[in-house]
Design an enzyme around this catalytic site. Structure first.
Site, PDB file in Angstrom:
ATOM      1  N   HIS A  18       0.845  -1.206   0.000  1.00 47.59           N
ATOM      2  CA  HIS A  18       0.000   0.000   0.000  1.00 47.59           C
ATOM      3  C   HIS A  18       0.880   1.257   0.000  1.00 47.59           C
ATOM      4  O   HIS A  18       0.622   2.212  -0.728  1.00 47.59           O
ATOM      5  CB  HIS A  18      -0.863   0.066   1.276  1.00 47.59           C
ATOM      6  CG  HIS A  18      -1.929  -0.963   1.395  1.00 47.59           C
ATOM      7  ND1 HIS A  18      -2.076  -1.736   2.529  1.00 47.59           N
ATOM      8  CD2 HIS A  18      -2.930  -1.338   0.564  1.00 47.59           C
ATOM      9  CE1 HIS A  18      -3.129  -2.531   2.388  1.00 47.59           C
ATOM     10  NE2 HIS A  18      -3.655  -2.315   1.197  1.00 47.59           N
ATOM     11  N   LYS A  42     -18.526  -5.088   9.537  1.00 49.82           N
ATOM     12  CA  LYS A  42     -17.401  -6.024   9.393  1.00 49.82           C
ATOM     13  C   LYS A  42     -16.335  -5.686  10.424  1.00 49.82           C
ATOM     14  O   LYS A  42     -15.725  -4.622  10.360  1.00 49.82           O
ATOM     15  CB  LYS A  42     -16.789  -5.878   7.990  1.00 49.82           C
ATOM     16  CG  LYS A  42     -17.219  -6.977   7.023  1.00 49.82           C
ATOM     17  CD  LYS A  42     -16.691  -6.783   5.624  1.00 49.82           C
ATOM     18  CE  LYS A  42     -15.207  -6.931   5.484  1.00 49.82           C
ATOM     19  NZ  LYS A  42     -14.757  -6.739   4.067  1.00 49.82           N
ATOM     20  N   ARG A  92      -1.677  -6.136  -8.213  1.00 52.16           N
ATOM     21  CA  ARG A  92      -0.599  -7.118  -8.067  1.00 52.16           C
ATOM     22  C   ARG A  92      -0.619  -8.148  -9.184  1.00 52.16           C
ATOM     23  O   ARG A  92       0.365  -8.832  -9.414  1.00 52.16           O
ATOM     24  CB  ARG A  92      -0.720  -7.824  -6.710  1.00 52.16           C
ATOM     25  CG  ARG A  92      -0.261  -6.977  -5.548  1.00 52.16           C
ATOM     26  CD  ARG A  92      -0.776  -7.531  -4.243  1.00 52.16           C
ATOM     27  NE  ARG A  92      -2.236  -7.521  -4.256  1.00 52.16           N
ATOM     28  CZ  ARG A  92      -3.008  -7.730  -3.198  1.00 52.16           C
ATOM     29  NH1 ARG A  92      -2.443  -8.021  -2.040  1.00 52.16           N
ATOM     30  NH2 ARG A  92      -4.318  -7.680  -3.285  1.00 52.16           N
ATOM     31  N   SER A 129      -3.018  -7.545   3.231  1.00 53.25           N
ATOM     32  CA  SER A 129      -3.316  -7.387   4.658  1.00 53.25           C
ATOM     33  C   SER A 129      -3.776  -8.706   5.250  1.00 53.25           C
ATOM     34  O   SER A 129      -3.388  -9.081   6.364  1.00 53.25           O
ATOM     35  CB  SER A 129      -4.401  -6.321   4.861  1.00 53.25           C
ATOM     36  OG  SER A 129      -3.964  -5.077   4.396  1.00 53.25           O
TER      37      SER A 129
END
Ligand code: PNS
Length: 162
Positions: A18, A42, A92, A129
């Site tokens: 990031h 969440k 990615r 993450s």
């Protein structure tokens, strides 16, 4: 006119992948708003405020970057309020592209905002993450994948007995 972009994400927590994308966005635009978009239904590992603190530490060397928190908001509305002309995201690989393309098209459908994709640096291709949390949870070494502050926060949260 100030050219501004938004780098959105969950950032639970921010990784060096990031950080690379934010740094490159900061070289392309006059101002970057890092938007932590939080869904209150969440539960994340870190609270939105903790994510902001970790992000602020990560981008502290970049004078044209600010971090903001948003809950229950559409990204396009965040971009409109920030007067941002683009969303910047890192890719990615093909899996990211498949995930990101419908969102980019939906966001353009909603307000016309464009999404700019930056190719992820291969050094960070394996970093996400969620993988970092999984590795850290079972005692794996995630140093070199996150900042020192994020590393300490992960170890403190996931391996409290050391
Ligand atoms: O880091 P993530 O989890 O891949 O980020 C996804 C995020 C937060 C950018 C995306 O879920 C989002 O934009 N959420 C805000 C709500 C919204 O605008 N949804 C419609 C997207 S087309």
């Amino acid at each position: 006119m100030t050219r501004r972009c938004v780098c959105p994400g969950s950032y639970d927590p921010v990784t060096l992948g990031h950080a690379d994308v934010i740094e490159r966005a900061a070289a392309l635009y006059d101002e970057v708003v890092v938007a932590v978009l939080h869904n209150p239904t969440k539960a994340g590992l870190f609270s939105p405020e903790e994510r902001r603190t970790l992000l602020e530490d990560t981008v502290a060397h970049l004078g044209n970057v600010r971090v903001e928190l948003f809950a229950n908001r559409l990204l396009v509305d965040v971009c409109r309020d920030a007067q941002a002309e683009a969303i910047v995201k890192g890719l990615r690989g093909g899996t990211d592209f498949a995930y990101e393309l419908p969102m980019a098209l939906m966001n353009r459908h909603l307000t016309g905002i464009e999404t700019v994709f930056l190719p992820g640096d291969p050094r960070f291709e394996h970093i996400s993450s969620s993988l970092i949390k999984e590795v850290a949870r079972f005692g794996g070494d995630v140093s070199g994948l996150v900042s020192a502050m994020v590393h300490d926060a992960l170890v403190g949260r996931l391996q409290p007995e050391g």
